[in-house]
Design an enzyme around this catalytic site. Structure first.
Site, PDB file in Angstrom:
ATOM      1  N   ASP A   1       0.822  -1.201   0.000  1.00  0.00           N
ATOM      2  CA  ASP A   1       0.000   0.000   0.000  1.00  0.00           C
ATOM      3  C   ASP A   1       0.865   1.263   0.000  1.00  0.00           C
ATOM      4  O   ASP A   1       1.899   1.311   0.677  1.00  0.00           O
ATOM      5  CB  ASP A   1      -0.845  -0.029   1.283  1.00  0.00           C
TER       6      ASP A   1
ATOM      7  N   GLU B   1       1.908  -0.473  -5.006  1.00  0.00           N
ATOM      8  CA  GLU B   1       0.920   0.552  -5.350  1.00  0.00           C
ATOM      9  C   GLU B   1       1.658   1.881  -5.265  1.00  0.00           C
ATOM     10  O   GLU B   1       1.766   2.497  -4.203  1.00  0.00           O
ATOM     11  CB  GLU B   1      -0.254   0.544  -4.358  1.00  0.00           C
TER      12      GLU B   1
HETATM   13  C1  NOJ Z   1      -4.324   3.032  -0.865  1.00  0.00           C
HETATM   14  C2  NOJ Z   1      -5.460   2.100  -0.639  1.00  0.00           C
HETATM   15  O1  NOJ Z   1      -5.731   1.420  -1.834  1.00  0.00           O
HETATM   16  C3  NOJ Z   1      -6.606   2.958  -0.181  1.00  0.00           C
HETATM   17  O2  NOJ Z   1      -7.812   2.255  -0.143  1.00  0.00           O
HETATM   18  C4  NOJ Z   1      -6.264   3.526   1.174  1.00  0.00           C
HETATM   19  O3  NOJ Z   1      -7.267   4.433   1.564  1.00  0.00           O
HETATM   20  C5  NOJ Z   1      -4.930   4.272   1.128  1.00  0.00           C
HETATM   21  N1  NOJ Z   1      -3.929   3.573   0.391  1.00  0.00           N
HETATM   22  C6  NOJ Z   1      -4.398   4.488   2.526  1.00  0.00           C
HETATM   23  O4  NOJ Z   1      -3.968   3.282   3.064  1.00  0.00           O
END
Ligand code: NOJ
Length: 534
Positions: free
Chosen positions: A202, A262
């Site tokens: 993440d 990500e």
């Molecule tokens: C990216 C995640 O995909 C999202 O859902 C989340 O709110 C943020 N990161 C914070 O963790």
């Protein structure tokens, strides 16, 4: 021989709250996922990425983790996770889990201890606590803003401030601290030992912050910020040292495991994350941001392939996930609309859901035909639209509150999956689903589309099957020129993928048509449609 699974896999994202609810409490769970493994196997995917399943107050749908080594009781137990992994493996499905290293939940034992401890303590040193500005320290330490709206700092009772790039209940960890680093090495080992096959990491471009804590010249949101160079908290060079450390942990497992980032960074910076001793893959958001037009789509494909191939990785393709408007709706917005700022209130007479779904299906065939991995989001195989008209009183995304009710947030793509045309929560479970399903969802259910010629679900099944037989083995792509409005490319097996972006029906090359996203008209491919020909 096929390249290793993650170089070419079809990965299906499960958002556990909304996939299948076995215990009838209105929230999805691990037993629900287990019960639907036969569905995923028959769909033909290679792996499942499960969004966070850890104990969490669910202030940010689980991306606020209170304990990295357990399962939220609403989702099940560690034993359920082990059984799920074992069942999935028995069906040839790999399991990728979410790792959330930038922040914990404010319910995490470390953060509770930090609040109870004093400034300068070891407990506070695991997070980013600072004194404020101004004579009495009443101004935040910097002007940084939270991705969810408002300032990125929250003041605690003794007057110090802590950093939260997301919700105030998601305090940022201090990645300068060796204790934090070794904790995450250990968390990775914990889940590898339990049998998971990979991690989706993440906000992989966060973690490291400029220790001089400068103000931002311009404040902005997630993406805007990340495109600035030398940004104080996005995409800093120091993050790569941490990634290399994780990679060593994965490599030491001596299993065929992977991690996918990500990272919302400038496409020029993405290859840095994909160097051979860093991430195996990264999501490619460039294509997701590209409008439904031939030239930008082709350019985005070229960019992604080059970026990955240059560093020995493979590209990834995705058009939907739990954070963005479902693409069946996005592609139906008027041409110049920015879907991120499109008000999720109605009525929206300018939305063309029919064109949206037609393009969504074509986009799916396009992406599934490309070399590399494709990441599918639960429900896209049903052609589910964004539920943009959820009533305000059911909204759960912190974006809604933090934006002072200006933005509805991401709940519209998180509505529980319809499995049956009717019945309580359309087969999702027996209780009231945590977000209401709109009228029309039943007709899109799994049961309604199964075995129905031309349904979106059957198109995905066929395509994933063909992909496995013909598109897995090589990583090559050769563009074909079939006309000014037609995007076409040939894969090593000889399969040609043709997408018609024009208004007039387009001729297909000679051969067997393996799958199409729309019915052919007199052998020609209609507008906004795709076909695979061998
Ligand atoms: C990216 C995640 O995909 C999202 O859902 C989340 O709110 C943020 N990161 C914070 O963790």
């Amino acid at each position: 021989m096929s390249p290793t699974w993650w170089r070419r896999g079809a990965v299906y994202q499960v958002y556990p709250r909304s996939f299948a609810d076995a215990n009838g409490d209105g929230t999805g769970d691990l037993a629900g996922i287990r019960s639907r493994l036969p569905y995923l196997e028959a769909l033909g995917v290679d792996a499942i990425w499960i969004s966070p399943w850890y104990p969490s107050p669910l202030n940010d749908g689980g991306y606020d983790v209170a304990d990295y080594r357990d399962i939220d009781p609403r989702f099940g137990t560690l034993a359920d996770a082990e059984e799920l992994i074992a069942d999935a493996h028995a069906r040839g499905l790999r399991i990728i889990i979410d790792l959330v290293p930038n922040h914990t939940s404010s319910e995490h034992r470390w953060f509770r201890a930090a609040l109870a401890a004093e400034a300068g303590s070891r407990e506070r040193g695991r997070y980013v606590f600072k004194d404020g500005k101004g004579p009495d320290g009443s101004q935040p330490p910097t002007n940084w803003t939270s991705v969810f709206g408002g300032p990125a700092w929250h003041r605690v009772d003794d007057g110090q401030w802590y950093l939260h790039l997301f919700d105030p209940t998601q305090p940022d960890l201090n990645w300068e601290n060796e204790e934090v680093r070794s904790e995450f090495d250990d968390v990775l080992r914990f889940w590898l030992d339990l049998g998971v096959d990979g991690f989706r990491v993440d906000v992989a471009h966060a973690l490291v912050k400029d220790q001089s804590f400068p103000d931002l010249e311009t404040t902005g949101r997630l993406l805007g910020n990340s495109r600035q160079s030398n940004h104080p908290h996005w995409d800093r060079d120091g993050v790569h040292e941490i990634i290399r450390r994780w990679r060593k942990v994965l490599d030491a497992s001596e299993r065929d495991v992977m991690m996918v980032a990500e990272a919302w960074v400038h496409p020029d910076r993405l290859p840095l994350y994909l160097r051979p001793d860093e991430y195996h893959q990264s999501f490619n958001f460039d294509f997701l941001e590209t409008p439904w037009e031939l030239a930008p789509a082709r350019a985005a494909i070229d960019r992604a392939i080059k970026a990955a191939v240059d560093v020995g990785s493979t590209p990834t393709w995705t058009v939907s996930n739990h954070d963005v408007m479902r693409h069946a709706t996005r592609y139906g917005l008027p041409g110049d609309t920015n879907w991120r700022t499109w008000p999720l209130t109605g009525p929206h007479d300018d939305l063309d859901p029919v064109a949206g779904l037609r393009r969504a299906r074509a986009a799916a065939l396009l992406l599934m035909a490309l070399p590399g991995s494709v990441y599918l989001y639960q429900g896209e195989e049903l052609g589910l639209p964004e539920v943009w008209d959820l009533p305000p009183d059911v909204l759960d995304d912190p974006v809604w509150e933090n934006s002072d009710h200006e933005q509805k947030g991401r709940d519209g793509c998180r509505v529980p999956i319809p499995w049956t045309p009717d019945g309580p929560s359309l087969g999702f479970g027996t209780g009231d689903p945590w977000l209401p399903q709109p009228p029309g969802f039943g007709a899109l259910s799994v049961a309604s589309q199964t075995g129905v010629d031309g349904s979106t679900l059957e198109m995905y099944r066929t395509a994933l099957g063909v992909r496995r037989s013909y598109l897995d083995d090589d990583e090559s792509l050769e563009w074909e020129e079939l006309g000014p409005d037609v995007l076409a490319f040939r894969r090593g097996s000889g399969v040609v993928c043709v997408v018609n972006f024009g208004i007039e029906p387009a001729a297909l090359p000679a051969g067997d048509v393996l799958v199409t996203s729309a019915e052919l008209s007199e052998g020609r491919l209609p507008t906004d449609a795709a076909a695979w020909v061998l």
